[in-house]
Design an enzyme around this catalytic site. Structure first.
Site, PDB file in Angstrom:
ATOM      1  N   CYS A 258       0.822  -1.208   0.000  1.00  0.00           N
ATOM      2  CA  CYS A 258       0.000   0.000   0.000  1.00  0.00           C
ATOM      3  C   CYS A 258       0.864   1.270   0.000  1.00  0.00           C
ATOM      4  O   CYS A 258       1.466   1.595  -1.006  1.00  0.00           O
ATOM      5  CB  CYS A 258      -0.987  -0.047   1.157  1.00  0.00           C
ATOM      6  SG  CYS A 258      -2.414   1.048   0.924  1.00  0.00           S
ATOM      7  N   HIS A 344      -3.841  -5.291  -0.028  1.00  0.00           N
ATOM      8  CA  HIS A 344      -3.494  -5.862   1.275  1.00  0.00           C
ATOM      9  C   HIS A 344      -3.576  -7.386   1.260  1.00  0.00           C
ATOM     10  O   HIS A 344      -4.653  -7.956   1.474  1.00  0.00           O
ATOM     11  CB  HIS A 344      -4.424  -5.301   2.351  1.00  0.00           C
ATOM     12  CG  HIS A 344      -4.093  -3.912   2.763  1.00  0.00           C
ATOM     13  ND1 HIS A 344      -3.259  -3.619   3.820  1.00  0.00           N
ATOM     14  CD2 HIS A 344      -4.450  -2.719   2.239  1.00  0.00           C
ATOM     15  CE1 HIS A 344      -3.134  -2.304   3.942  1.00  0.00           C
ATOM     16  NE2 HIS A 344      -3.852  -1.744   2.982  1.00  0.00           N
ATOM     17  N   GLU A 346      -2.584  -9.455   3.502  1.00  0.00           N
ATOM     18  CA  GLU A 346      -2.872 -10.053   4.815  1.00  0.00           C
ATOM     19  C   GLU A 346      -4.374 -10.236   5.009  1.00  0.00           C
ATOM     20  O   GLU A 346      -4.806 -11.097   5.772  1.00  0.00           O
ATOM     21  CB  GLU A 346      -2.285  -9.199   5.938  1.00  0.00           C
ATOM     22  CG  GLU A 346      -3.087  -7.990   6.345  1.00  0.00           C
ATOM     23  CD  GLU A 346      -3.059  -6.850   5.346  1.00  0.00           C
ATOM     24  OE1 GLU A 346      -3.852  -5.909   5.498  1.00  0.00           O
ATOM     25  OE2 GLU A 346      -2.231  -6.892   4.413  1.00  0.00           O
TER      26      GLU A 346
END
Length: 368
Positions: A258, A344, A346
């Protein structure tokens, strides 16, 4: 929960002059910042605690927010990071047996001003057409003229350096100290599950404040570097760009997510820009140009990297593109174990399609 007629009124005013009326929720007060929207149907607590939302007033698109309450495990930082919240129905009652409390109690404890009873579908459509802009919510000031006056003093997100405001104040570590995989995390607003994803893969991680000197970071003897997500304008972070340039001279593996993706681009001379309304949600399609596969991704960003400049850079290769608007979602340096993605991997909340990126990063470190 009190009936709608018993709730205090609240007002939302946008920078373009549009006014929306609703009811108060959370803290009674006034809050302002850049308005944005998230398309996720679940995971509201993870979204609210994402440091990348610092300084923003968030519209949650889903009709009901708060219906499964809150619990301590569903956080990405030490507290709520949004400035304010806008919803259609913000629920005090909840049904999840594991929940520790209601959304209303949680938002009051975190001092978050909210407005509900807003036609969020119409509001999101307005933001998509007009673009991101500042707004103000109040349940204590009901004079629209006064709110417009206060709103005129709120600084634009473009040009704001916010990462240092959400970064850790002290270094901290996670994982097995005996691991040969030693990752230095430059914290510009890192989410807890990013650190956890590296620890789960056998890494020993040390997280450093945003403005830590590279000389201090090197004392950790890292075998790889990670550039975290975070809020604000990457072009206002000269200190971070210079640090990344110095890291690249070491030729060690580096991974950015990001804001970290944008900082890597800036370090390679690729400019960033303020997007019309950004990408925020759990359902953004991204194509991996290396594998040819499509990933459904979680995203939260209001800035992007210049597509033309990326493709002209002789040292950089585009690895991922957004299938909605062809924006740049991933890059890597040619013949170097250095790469980044705009989204993202994760993914809490969200899909797990992109977790392989952590495997690749750890693999680069072990190979090196």
């Amino acid at each position: 929960m009190p009936s709608k007629s018993a709730q205090r009124p609240a007002i939302l005013v946008l920078r373009d002059g549009s006014v929306h009326h609703g009811q108060a929720f959370g803290k009674i007060g006034t809050a302002s910042g850049e308005i944005c929207f998230n398309t996720g149907m679940t995971g509201y607590q993870e979204v609210f605690t994402d440091p990348s939302y610092y300084g923003q007033v968030l519209i949650m698109n889903n009709v009901h927010i708060g219906n499964y309450g809150v619990k301590d495990a569903d956080v990405e930082s030490d507290g709520v990071k949004i400035r304010g919240l806008i919803g259609r129905n913000l629920e005090e009652q909840f049904s999840r047996i594991q929940a520790k409390g209601s959304l209303d109690e949680y938002l009051k404890a975190n001092q978050i001003v909210c407005i509900e009873g807003v036609d969020t579908r119409a509001l999101v459509t307005h933001v998509r057409l007009k673009g991101a802009m500042n707004c103000i919510i109040s349940s204590e000031i009901l004079d629209v003229a006064e709110l417009k006056k206060q709103l005129s003093t709120v600084p634009d997100m473009d040009g704001l350096e916010l990462a240092s405001a959400v970064s850790t104040e002290e270094t901290y570590m996670a994982g097995d100290p005996a691991s040969p995989v030693r990752i230095a995390v430059l914290d510009y607003g890192v989410k807890r599950n990013i650190v956890q994803c590296m620890v789960e893969r056998g890494a020993f991680v040390k997280v450093f404040p945003a403005k830590t000197s590279l000389a201090t970071i090197r004392e950790f003897k890292p075998s790889g570097y990670f550039l975290s997500n975070g809020p604000g304008d990457p072009a206002a972070m000269d200190y971070a760009v210079e640090t990344v340039k110095e890291i690249l001279k070491e030729e060690k593996p580096l991974f950015g997510i990001c804001l970290g993706h944008q900082l890597l681009a800036l370090a390679k001379g690729i400019p960033t820009f303020k997007m019309h309304h950004g990408h925020r949600g759990l359902n953004h399609p991204v194509k991996n140009l290396v594998s040819g596969k499509c990933e459904i991704t979680t995203q939260n960003h209001g800035f992007g990297v210049d597509p033309a400049a990326v493709r002209k850079n002789a040292d950089v290769e585009v690895t991922h593109v957004n299938l909605n608007d062809d924006s740049i979602e991933g890059i890597r340096l040619k013949n170097r174990p250095v790469f980044s993605v705009q989204y993202h991997p994760e993914a809490t909340p969200g899909p797990h399609d992109s977790r392989y990126l952590f495997d690749e990063f750890i693999g680069y470190i072990r190979k090196a």
